[in-house]
Write an enzyme that holds these catalytic residues in place. Structure first.
Site, mmCIF file in Angstrom:
data_model
loop_
_atom_site.group_PDB
_atom_site.id
_atom_site.type_symbol
_atom_site.label_atom_id
_atom_site.label_comp_id
_atom_site.label_asym_id
_atom_site.label_seq_id
_atom_site.Cartn_x
_atom_site.Cartn_y
_atom_site.Cartn_z
ATOM 1 N N LYS A 43 0.845 -1.190 0.000
ATOM 2 C CA LYS A 43 0.000 0.000 0.000
ATOM 3 C C LYS A 43 0.888 1.250 0.000
ATOM 4 C CE LYS A 43 -3.678 -2.658 0.711
ATOM 5 N NZ LYS A 43 -4.796 -2.812 -0.226
ATOM 6 N N HIS A 56 -6.355 -13.670 -7.575
ATOM 7 C CA HIS A 56 -7.169 -12.672 -6.895
ATOM 8 C C HIS A 56 -8.587 -12.740 -7.442
ATOM 9 C CE1 HIS A 56 -8.597 -8.846 -5.295
ATOM 10 N NE2 HIS A 56 -7.613 -8.928 -4.444
#
EC number: 4.1.1.39
Length: 475
Positions: A175, A294
């Protein structure tokens, strides 16, 4: 009402419209071992009987159309049609029913998840006679399942490649997910890996944007992996996202990952598509790469209780299409997840034989015929206080994928990784000693804080962070 059947090969053709249930509702049908079975949750429109709705679903997802056609007489309709063989009301719900439908195996192309889903869910969900429709589960017969290669490697082979046994794996999504330069991105990867994580991860949004082109990211991440491996003596990896706008570009990125010698790549299987995913899985099997999957876009499909496709079906079809990891929620984190339902689909991801268990939402027994296992990835809003619950729910054959729960540590990424690793090893040791993680989880974490300043700091930061919201899709 007793079933009515009609053979088109012996009955004179009569144009017009007739009720679906005359042909497709067959409650006396005996299910064959070679049938593909489906359980649909139906909400009929006012005035439409459940039998007519169930028959309509069977018809529109197999051989039927809205009117009688003369070409029915050119085939064996009874051989190829789907059959609604049972209907049951949903307990506690008004005007909802579970329709069980059997499809002959001849309707499906071998080794093609794309064709399987196109047939079963491709058109029927827009049918006007239904207010809502949801595919709850599938039973794939052994003879059809054996036409699929499945995961490139599976859990056992992955552990051998990593030389890591007896504990869950740890990961971290870098992040902020967008905006970092490739060099700073690689630095964040290195700090996490040297702190004790096994993997770091590209977020699903990260592909090849102007601020960080894919080739630059791959290079800096590979540098971080090799540096962390040298310092730690452990095998490390980063899920390099090779999802692209076309398959040619996807393969180009996968080829570059192979040249760099990294152990794992990543694909967004729903936005990328099952055809691309199956092709990439075969590539990974042939080139020794692990494949992290994912599930971006899944909640659009699976979150609503009355309409869509349950995640257990997506997990099942992904195991057939191929992948070594699959994101599966956390129950305790920030993302949607019912505990009983989660138990159901993580078992079907990892085990070879699944028994019918309605308490966990499993409508059919499933024999995977030795198809390689699929590792669940628990990810989404988790931190060190969640570790006892995560280990209790998921067990060892799981990757616990942190993000903010690593990178949000007040002392930086490496300290966050240390805190994650200490918490996991403390909980694993306590469980192995016979302690209840449910009853003593918080005490286990507090005790471990005495020996790790990094864990103590993390516990102080996130001691009041919870995500206590009602689950939308629960059993």
């Amino acid at each position: 009402m007793p079933a009515q059947t009609e053979s088109k090969t012996t009955t004179e053709f009569k144009a017009g419209v007739k009720d679906y249930k005359i042909t497709y509702y067959t409650p006396d049908y005996k299910v064959s071992d070679t049938d593909v079975l489906a359980a649909f949750r139906m909400t009929p429109q006012t005035g439409v009987t459940p039998e007519e709705c169930g028959a309509a679903v069977a018809a529109e997802s197999s051989t039927g159309t809205w009117t009688t056609v003369w070409t029915d007489g050119l085939t064996q309709l009874d051989r190829y049609k789907g059959r609604c063989y049972d209907i049951e009301p949903v307990y506690g719900e008004c005007d909802q029913y579970i329709a069980y439908i059997a499809y002959p195996i001849e309707l499906f192309e071998e080794g093609s998840v794309t064709n399987l889903l196109t047939s079963i869910v491709g058109n029927v969900f827009g049918f006007k006679a239904l207010r809502a429709l949801r595919l709850e589960d599938l039973r794939i017969p052994a003879c059809y399942l054996k036409s699929f290669w499945g995961p490139p490697h599976g859990i056992e082979v992955e552990r051998d490649k990593l030389c890591k046994y007896g504990r869950g794996l740890l990961g971290c999504t870098i992040k902020p997910k967008l905006g970092l330069s490739a060099k700073n991105y690689g630095r964040a990867v290195y700090e996490c890996l040297r702190g004790g994580l096994d993997f770091t991860k590209d977020d699903e949004n990260v592909t090849s944007q102007a601020f960080m082109r894919w080739r630059d990211r791959f290079l800096f991440c590979a540098e971080a992996i090799y540096k962390a491996q040298k310092e730690s003596g452990e095998v490390k990896g980063h899920y390099l996202n090779v999802t692209a706008g076309n398959c040619e570009e996807m393969y180009k990125r996968a080829d570059y990952a192979v040249k760099l010698g990294v152990p794992i790549i990543m694909h967004d299987f729903l936005t990328g598509g099952f055809t691309a995913n199956t092709s990439l899985s075969n590539y990974c099997r042939n080139n020794g790469l692990l494949l992290h999957i994912h599930r971006a876009m899944h909640a659009v499909i699976d979150r609503q209780r009355n309409h869509g496709i349950h995640f257990r079906v997506l997990a099942k079809t992904l195991r057939m299409s191929g992948g070594d990891h699959l994101h599966s929620g956390t129950v305790v984190g920030k993302l949607e997840g019912d505990r009983a339902g989660t138990y159901g689909f993580i078992n079907l991801m990892r085990q070879n034989l699944i028994y019918r268990d309605r308490a966990c939402g499993v409508y059919f027994a499933q024999d995977w015929c030795g198809l390689a296992s699929l590792m669940p990835v628990a990810s989404g809003g988790i931190h060190v206080w969640h570790m006892p619950a995560l280990l209790d729910i998921f067990g060892d054959d799981t990757c616990f994928q942190f993000g903010g729960g690593t990178l949000g540590h007040p002392w930086g990424n490496a300290s966050g990784a240390v805190a994650n690793r200490v918490a996991l090893e403390a909980c694993t040791q306590a469980r192995n000693e016979g302690k209840s993680l449910v009853k003593y989880g918080a005490d286990i974490i507090r005790e471990a804080c005495k020996y790790s300043r990094e864990l103590a700091a993390a516990c102080d930061v996130w001691k009041e962070v919870t995500f206590n919201f009602d689950t939308v899709d629960k059993l």
